[in-house]
Design an enzyme around this catalytic site. Structure first.
Site, PDB file in Angstrom:
ATOM      1  CD  GLU A 164      27.978  45.891  47.490  1.00  0.00           C
ATOM      2  OE1 GLU A 164      28.463  45.098  47.167  1.00  0.00           O
ATOM      3  OE2 GLU A 164      26.588  45.714  47.380  1.00  0.00           O
ATOM      4  NE  ARG A 215      38.672  39.096  44.595  1.00  0.00           N
ATOM      5  CZ  ARG A 215      39.078  39.032  45.790  1.00  0.00           C
ATOM      6  NH1 ARG A 215      38.093  39.443  46.762  1.00  0.00           N
ATOM      7  NH2 ARG A 215      40.036  38.311  46.179  1.00  0.00           N
ATOM      8  NE  ARG A 228      40.514  42.436  42.901  1.00  0.00           N
ATOM      9  CZ  ARG A 228      40.665  42.133  44.158  1.00  0.00           C
ATOM     10  NH1 ARG A 228      39.720  42.736  44.795  1.00  0.00           N
ATOM     11  NH2 ARG A 228      41.333  41.452  44.825  1.00  0.00           N
ATOM     12  CG  ASP A 273      18.757  37.291  55.564  1.00  0.00           C
ATOM     13  OD1 ASP A 273      18.192  37.772  54.569  1.00  0.00           O
ATOM     14  OD2 ASP A 273      18.634  36.149  55.794  1.00  0.00           O
ATOM     15  NE  ARG A 277      43.929  41.500  51.226  1.00  0.00           N
ATOM     16  CZ  ARG A 277      42.723  41.627  50.923  1.00  0.00           C
ATOM     17  NH1 ARG A 277      41.961  42.391  51.607  1.00  0.00           N
ATOM     18  NH2 ARG A 277      42.113  40.837  50.278  1.00  0.00           N
ATOM     19  N   PRO A 313      36.168  42.276  56.662  1.00  0.00           N
ATOM     20  CG  PRO A 313      35.821  40.061  55.651  1.00  0.00           C
ATOM     21  CD  PRO A 313      35.198  41.263  56.046  1.00  0.00           C
ATOM     22  CG  ASN A 314      41.208  40.093  55.045  1.00  0.00           C
ATOM     23  OD1 ASN A 314      41.845  39.639  56.059  1.00  0.00           O
ATOM     24  ND2 ASN A 314      40.508  39.404  54.362  1.00  0.00           N
ATOM     25  CE1 TYR A 319      40.896  45.125  47.854  1.00  0.00           C
ATOM     26  CE2 TYR A 319      42.861  44.153  48.032  1.00  0.00           C
ATOM     27  CZ  TYR A 319      41.537  44.132  47.868  1.00  0.00           C
ATOM     28  OH  TYR A 319      40.956  42.925  47.734  1.00  0.00           O
ATOM     29  CG  HIS A 367      32.067  38.190  47.055  1.00  0.00           C
ATOM     30  ND1 HIS A 367      31.871  39.289  45.917  1.00  0.00           N
ATOM     31  CD2 HIS A 367      33.380  38.791  47.624  1.00  0.00           C
ATOM     32  CE1 HIS A 367      32.779  40.324  45.881  1.00  0.00           C
ATOM     33  NE2 HIS A 367      33.623  39.947  46.621  1.00  0.00           N
ATOM     34  CG  HIS A 384      33.032  46.632  46.600  1.00  0.00           C
ATOM     35  ND1 HIS A 384      33.456  45.771  47.853  1.00  0.00           N
ATOM     36  CD2 HIS A 384      31.759  46.711  46.370  1.00  0.00           C
ATOM     37  CE1 HIS A 384      32.087  44.987  47.898  1.00  0.00           C
ATOM     38  NE2 HIS A 384      31.245  45.520  47.434  1.00  0.00           N
ATOM     39  CG  LEU A 385      38.812  50.604  49.182  1.00  0.00           C
ATOM     40  CD1 LEU A 385      39.814  49.870  49.915  1.00  0.00           C
ATOM     41  CD2 LEU A 385      39.121  52.091  48.938  1.00  0.00           C
ATOM     42  CB  SER A 386      39.425  46.758  44.016  1.00  0.00           C
ATOM     43  OG  SER A 386      38.543  45.716  44.265  1.00  0.00           O
ATOM     44  CB  ALA A 391      35.947  38.393  51.686  1.00  0.00           C
ATOM     45  CG  ASN A 415      34.715  47.853  51.467  1.00  0.00           C
ATOM     46  OD1 ASN A 415      34.453  46.731  51.188  1.00  0.00           O
ATOM     47  ND2 ASN A 415      35.811  48.440  51.119  1.00  0.00           N
TER      48      ASN A 415
END
Length: 149
Positions: free
Chosen positions: A101, A114, A110, A90, A21, A13-14, A26, A83, A103-105, A80, A77
């Site tokens: 996995e 997170r 943070r 599953d 954003r 998402p996002n 990011y 978490h 993540h950009l940040s 959200a 990625n």
């Protein structure tokens, strides 16, 4: 010639808002920029890359289910959903496809909520805080693992 690798990139998402954003967190690249560069890089190494970005958890889960016995490796990625989603965890366990996995940040620098991932302990690896380059590092790692390089 080496056998073609089939790799799936999933974005949660996002991430469709990348470039607009919170660019200070990011980066300024759009998701399209990132995926185009990754697709080009993959093609040079005989890797067929498919991609899905969704703001809907069930769509990501369905794509994971559809990948069973068709995809060699997943780069995800989860954004959200990292978490919150036992369901994504599953699904990944259910298909038993290795994944990294991304993540950009740096999620550990943070907010405390997170810091926990439902996926990290079952992933082949986790890359965070390296921006868009993290996807490229994940691609290279996946290729190395699959080709025993």
């Amino acid at each position: 010639m080496t056998q073609q690798i089939k790799l799936l990139v999933l974005n949660g998402p996002n991430l469709n808002l990348l470039g607009q954003r919170e660019p200070e967190v990011y980066g300024s690249k759009t998701l399209d920029d990132i995926i185009k560069a990754l697709t080009d890089e993959a093609a040079l190494q005989n890797v067929a890359l498919s991609h899905l970005q969704s703001n809907r958890e069930y769509e990501l889960i369905e794509k994971i289910h559809d990948a069973f016995e068709k995809i060699d490796f997943i780069i995800i990625n989860p954004a959200a959903f990292t978490h919150t989603s036992v369901a994504l965890r599953d699904a990944l366990l259910g298909v038993n496809i290795p994944f990294i996995e991304v993540h950009l940040s740096n999620v550990h620098a943070r907010e405390s909520f997170r810091h926990h991932s439902y996926l990290s302990d079952i992933a082949q690896g986790v890359i965070c805080g390296l921006g868009a380059k993290g996807y490229s590092f994940a691609l290279q790692s996946a290729i190395g693992k699959l080709r025993n390089i």
